[in-house]
Design an enzyme around this catalytic site. Structure first.
Site, short mmCIF file in Angstrom:
data_model
loop_
_atom_site.label_atom_id
_atom_site.label_comp_id
_atom_site.label_asym_id
_atom_site.label_seq_id
_atom_site.Cartn_x
_atom_site.Cartn_y
_atom_site.Cartn_z
CG HIS A 35 -4.41 32.41 24.50
ND1 HIS A 35 -5.53 31.68 24.15
CD2 HIS A 35 -3.70 31.64 25.36
CE1 HIS A 35 -5.48 30.51 24.78
NE2 HIS A 35 -4.39 30.46 25.52
CG LEU A 39 -9.65 33.08 12.09
CD1 LEU A 39 -8.84 34.35 12.32
CD2 LEU A 39 -10.94 33.38 11.33
CG ASN A 82 -9.82 41.82 25.87
OD1 ASN A 82 -8.81 42.37 26.30
ND2 ASN A 82 -10.22 40.63 26.30
N GLY A 89 -17.19 41.01 25.06
CA GLY A 89 -16.57 42.18 24.44
C GLY A 89 -15.89 43.15 25.39
CG MET A 91 -14.89 32.24 21.92
SD MET A 91 -13.21 32.52 22.51
CE MET A 91 -13.11 31.26 23.77
CG ASN A 128 -6.26 35.56 19.60
OD1 ASN A 128 -7.39 35.99 19.86
ND2 ASN A 128 -5.81 34.42 20.11
C1 GAR Z 1 -10.78 36.90 27.01
O1 GAR Z 1 -10.33 36.44 28.25
C2 GAR Z 1 -9.87 36.43 25.89
O2 GAR Z 1 -8.53 36.39 26.26
C3 GAR Z 1 -10.41 35.04 25.66
O3 GAR Z 1 -11.79 35.17 25.74
C4 GAR Z 1 -12.11 36.24 26.62
C5 GAR Z 1 -13.02 37.20 25.90
O4 GAR Z 1 -13.49 38.18 26.79
N1 GAR Z 1 -9.99 34.50 24.40
C6 GAR Z 1 -9.70 33.23 24.19
O5 GAR Z 1 -9.76 32.40 25.06
C7 GAR Z 1 -9.27 32.91 22.79
N2 GAR Z 1 -8.68 31.59 22.75
P1 GAR Z 1 -14.15 39.51 26.24
O6 GAR Z 1 -15.22 39.09 25.24
O7 GAR Z 1 -14.74 40.15 27.46
O8 GAR Z 1 -13.08 40.35 25.60
#
Ligand code: GAR
Length: 220
Positions: free
Chosen positions: A113, A97, A18, A16, A94, A111
């Protein structure tokens, strides 16, 4: 700040960071939005603790408690709708959808990425970049469509890839940019400056100063 706040629902599966960046930007008064609820598909997701610390409602919805993916997504969608959520932000959520969910909230799901799409969609975008030995990597905020990481692109930021990078060092560099462009994308949407035509996203009245935030100069 005054004025109407865009109601957000944030979906997470883990750490979390982000989510934390979005919370921090909102609390600093930089985004005219409010997080109505954070929903996780993982019980022990640390992001749920982050939400609670900021007095944001945090829900765990267990996918295993539903007979199908659609039933699980219906439950998530109902919780979001109940709270009047206008924009759904996937932040390390993850799960892919289904068309059911994407169409229920058409053009209202975004989203983040960790790759410069359309390169390296799917899992482990940073590892894919290291394995392919690209020289520039980055991150993308996009609207979610029925494909995997294939929807209209809102903002991207680039970072260099150095010879001695591994997945972790590159992921750390990319994550710093994620924490800037995700709040920026939400701010632009909350300000009503983002429109979509086909797969092209247009941002009204973008100031050079803002572009510099999500396209930082390479530090060499
Ligand atoms: C982030 O790096 C995000 O870009 C990635 O998971 C991480 C989550 O970090 N998302 C994906 O790979 C989606 N395909 P966080 O939980 O610290 O925000």
């Amino acid at each position: 700040m005054g004025g109407k706040l865009l109601k957000l629902g944030v979906l997470i599966s883990g750490r979390g960071s982000n989510l934390q960046s979005i919370i921090d930007h909102i609390e600093a008064g930089k985004i005219p939005a409010k997080i109505e609820v954070v929903i996780s598909d993982k019980k022990d997701a640390y992001g749920l603790e982050r939400a609670k610390k900021h007095r944001i409602e945090a829900l765990f919805i267990d996918p295993k408690a539903y007979p199908s993916r659609e039933e699980f997504e219906k439950a998530v969608g109902d919780e979001l709708e109940k709270r009047g959520v206008e924009l759904i932000c996937l932040a390390g959520f993850m799960r892919i959808l289904s068309p059911y969910f994407v169409n229920r909230f058409k053009n209202r799901i975004i989203n983040i990425h960790p790759a410069l799409l359309p390169s390296f969609p799917g899992l482990h975008g940073q590892k894919q970049a290291v394995d392919h030995a690209v020289k520039i990597a980055g991150c993308t905020v996009h609207f979610v469509d029925e494909g995997v990481d294939s929807g209209p692109i809102i903002i991207q930021a680039a970072v260099p890839v150095f010879d001695d990078d591994d997945e972790d060092t590159l992921a750390t560099r990319i994550l710093k940019c994620e924490h800037k462009i995700y709040p920026m994308a939400i701010k632009l949407i909350a300000e009503g400056r983002v429109s979509i035509k086909g797969r092209k996203v247009t941002i009204k009245g973008t100031k050079k100063k803002e572009w510099e935030v999500f396209n930082p100069p390479l530090e060499l």
